[in-house]
Design an enzyme around this catalytic site. Structure first.
Site: not given
Ligand code: DAT
Ligand code: MG
Length: 150
Positions: A10, A113
């Site tokens: 990212k 992240n």
């Molecule tokens: P991952 O990236 O581990 O697959 P995800 O698909 O649940 O996680 O979410 C996609 C992205 O969205 C994640 O990398 C960062 C953002 N995100 C998820 N939950 C969030 C939250 N509660 N607050 C802020 N950003 C969030």
């Protein structure tokens, strides 16, 4: 099972100069690169990629972050790589991610992240097709493969 997954470094990973650190970990694991592109995601593509999160409170901020600068979008191949990369990446929230993982070692906050990785075979197929044409995906053999996969 030999699989392909979609990975993305990212914009924060690019800005922080962490490409080689992160790619080094993926390469050292023995996974094989299949495709790579350095691109700033257009808003529409970012919204399609993260379609499952549309409507959630963090969605607008997520789209702003992910389109804020160039990312490195990739396809990698390896034995059970979809779940394997989720383990290498660590938990979504870096403050809960284990040491030794990319997010656990290198990041602090969910909103920064560093890396995306597909979470299932269905997502991997969808995401690979969203970002790459067939001719951009390289099928190639490495002589060292038998020393990693028996
Ligand atoms: P991952 O990236 O581990 O697959 P995800 O698909 O649940 O996680 O979410 C996609 C992205 O969205 C994640 O990398 C960062 C953002 N995100 C998820 N939950 C969030 C939250 N509660 N607050 C802020 N950003 C969030
Ligand atoms: Mg996800």
């Amino acid at each position: 099972m030999m699989e392909r997954t979609f990975l993305m470094l990212k914009p924060d990973a690019i800005q922080r100069g962490l490409m080689s650190e992160i790619l080094g970990r993926i390469e050292a694991k023995g996974y094989k690169p299949v495709a790579m592109k350095f691109m700033r995601l257009p808003k529409e593509l970012a919204e399609r990629h993260y379609g499952e999160h549309k409507g959630k409170p963090f969605f607008p901020g997520l789209i702003e972050y992910i389109t804020s600068g160039p990312s490195l979008v990739m396809v990698w191949e390896g034995e059970n790589i979809i779940s394997g990369m989720r383990v290498l990446m660590g938990k979504t929230n870096p403050s809960e991610a284990s040491p030794g993982t990319i997010r656990g070692d290198l990041a602090q906050q969910t909103g920064r992240n560093l890396i995306h990785g597909s979470d299932s075979p269905e997502s991997a197929k969808r995401e690979i097709e969203l970002f790459f044409n067939d001719y951009e995906l390289q099928t190639w053999d490495r002589s060292v493969q038998p020393w990693m996969i028996e």
